[in-house]
Design an enzyme around this catalytic site. Structure first.
Site, PDB file in Angstrom:
ATOM      1  CE  LYS A   1     -10.984  18.174 -23.693  1.00 25.47           C
ATOM      2  NZ  LYS A   1     -10.581  16.453 -23.797  1.00 25.47           N
TER       3      LYS A   1
ATOM      4  N   GLY B   1      -7.584  11.449 -21.349  1.00 25.52           N
ATOM      5  CA  GLY B   1      -6.811  11.531 -21.256  1.00 25.52           C
ATOM      6  C   GLY B   1      -6.759  12.447 -19.056  1.00 25.52           C
TER       7      GLY B   1
ATOM      8  NE  ARG C   1      -2.729  11.437 -24.799  1.00 30.19           N
ATOM      9  CZ  ARG C   1      -3.425  12.391 -25.278  1.00 30.19           C
ATOM     10  NH1 ARG C   1      -3.175  13.642 -25.116  1.00 30.19           N
ATOM     11  NH2 ARG C   1      -4.457  12.394 -25.495  1.00 30.19           N
TER      12      ARG C   1
ATOM     13  N   GLY D   1     -11.067  12.105 -27.065  1.00 29.63           N
ATOM     14  CA  GLY D   1     -12.287  11.921 -28.516  1.00 29.63           C
ATOM     15  C   GLY D   1     -12.368  11.301 -29.249  1.00 29.63           C
TER      16      GLY D   1
END
Ligand code: ADP
Ligand code: MG
Length: 396
Positions: free
Chosen positions: A200, A353, A35, A377
């Protein structure tokens, strides 16, 4: 979205930039700087043009309190290694220290403000609180550049409210993300295949619902697959399972059947009694999982079948590892699928990620993928066709 050009002459101008520096840390060591590297094109451009760059970002979940373990110091140190410009870390977020450092900043220099989530107003549900913080941020600069793609789906002070208070533009990372992800939302080339996994589960079950009308085929692995296997009536032992989603999943399976969308589930699973690299793992048929073990990867037969389902794809979106790839005994499924994707001729997008980290950690060539998104997300919401507040705010 407004572009950097719209900001006019940058030399001497104080530019506040929202970046996504939420990198994984092991103590104070950054384990994946993807990132940070993704932010370099815009940072370099602004610094080379002589802007005085003030960067705001968050790290982890300090929950609105100053917690030293969530300091952005490791990020400042990494930026110092990656950029030629002088880098300073402010002692606070928007306090006296930050204000003084911003005033002293010279042309082509960079100031990193401390973790914006040290301030509870950043993520407050009270718009007045967010506006107050945004006003303090805006007072530090004359223009705002939004380049933290990973946070643009959030209505937060440093992402959304601040953009309304200053002349604003999208940075190059944001522009690149929007352009790449649009290829999966605006007339995607078909077959359009979505590979979903990870942990998730409930977040991603929503994604299936929203992408069902758009994609042609879903390959499902990772932790979310056990809710599907359970919905088919199979035993899933101690695997991740969202019982309250079982009815929803049955609904998705029905919708897919009636609308001709293919949902491919694994036929074999790697199980172990514990989530441990040394645990005795073995491969079982997906409909014969032992009641006292955990499903930790898709099996080799499934991985090969998934790979075969990628060869004819013209558009592939992958979000979420197929197994607990961090532990070698459970990394094969992710590796096989990622390799097949890297070799596929269609347009390939990696979102999430951990998926991006898996590409690097498993030693795959990043350049073999057309786009590796920095936002999990945010990329999913974009692919679902949702309006992302941090992007729409940059339009006017
Ligand atoms: P991404 O960041 O790519 O969106 P997630 O955050 O949803 O992905 O999930 C990543 C995590 O999912 C990884 O840490 C991985 O170990 C975990 N995971 C994958 N498969 C399983 C599984 N079968 N059981 C438990 N965790 C899993
Ligand atoms: Mg993740």
């Amino acid at each position: 979205m407004q572009t950097l050009e719209s900001l006019g002459e940058l030399r001497g101008k104080r530019v506040l930039l929202r970046a996504d520096f939420n990198v994984p840390l092991d103590g104070s060591t950054i384990t994946d700087d993807g990132r940070i590297r993704a932010a370099l094109p815009t940072l370099t451009r602004l610094l080379d043009d002589g802007a005085r760059v003030i960067v705001t970002a968050h790290l982890g979940r300090p929950d609105g309190e100053v917690k030293p373990e969530f300091s952005l110091r490791p990020v400042a140190e990494r930026l110092d290694e990656l950029l030629d410009a002088p880098i300073t870390l402010a002692p606070d977020t928007v306090g006296d220290g930050a204000r003084q450092a911003a005033e002293q900043l010279g042309d082509g220099e960079l100031l990193l403000l401390e973790n914006i989530r040290f301030d509870p107003r950043e993520t407050s549900t009270d718009i007045g609180q967010r506006h107050a913080l945004a006003t303090e941020l805006a007072a530090l600069a004359e223009a705002f550049v939004s380049d933290g793609f990973g946070v643009v789906h959030r209505e937060q002070a440093s992402v959304f409210e601040v953009a309304k208070l200053l002349p604003h533009a999208a940075g190059q990372l944001l522009a690149t993300e929007a352009e790449a992800l649009s290829r999966a939302t605006t007339n995607p080339q078909r077959p359009y295949v979505v590979v979903l996994g990870g942990s998730k589960v409930s977040d991603k079950l929503g994604v299936i619902k929203n992408l069902l009308p758009k994609a042609d085929r879903f390959l499902i692995g990772g932790g979310m697959v056990f809710t599907f296997l359970a919905a088919k009536g199979y035993e899933v032992g101690n695997s991740l399972l969202e019982e309250d989603q079982l009815e929803a999943v049955k609904g998705y399976l029905d919708t897919a059947r009636t609308s001709g969308v293919e949902i491919v589930l694994p036929t074999d699973i790697v199980v172990a009694p514990t989530v441990d690299a040394d645990a005795p793992s073995h491969v079982v048929s997906a409909d014969q999982m032992p009641g006292d073990e955990i499903g930790l990867d898709i099996g080799p037969e499934s991985a090969a079948a998934f790979a075969a389902k990628l060869t004819d794809a013209r558009t592939i979106v992958w979000n979420g590892p197929m197994g607990v790839f961090e532990l070698p005994p459970f990394s094969s499924g992710t590796k096989t699928v990622a390799q097949a994707m890297a070799q596929a001729s269609g347009y390939t997008i990696v979102g999430g990620g951990d998926s991006a980290a898996a590409v690097r950690q498993l030693g795959l060539d990043e350049s073999a993928f057309d786009h590796i998104s920095t936002g999990g997300g945010a990329s999913l919401e974009f692919l679902e066709g949702a309006a992302l507040p941090g992007m729409t705010v940059l339009e006017d």
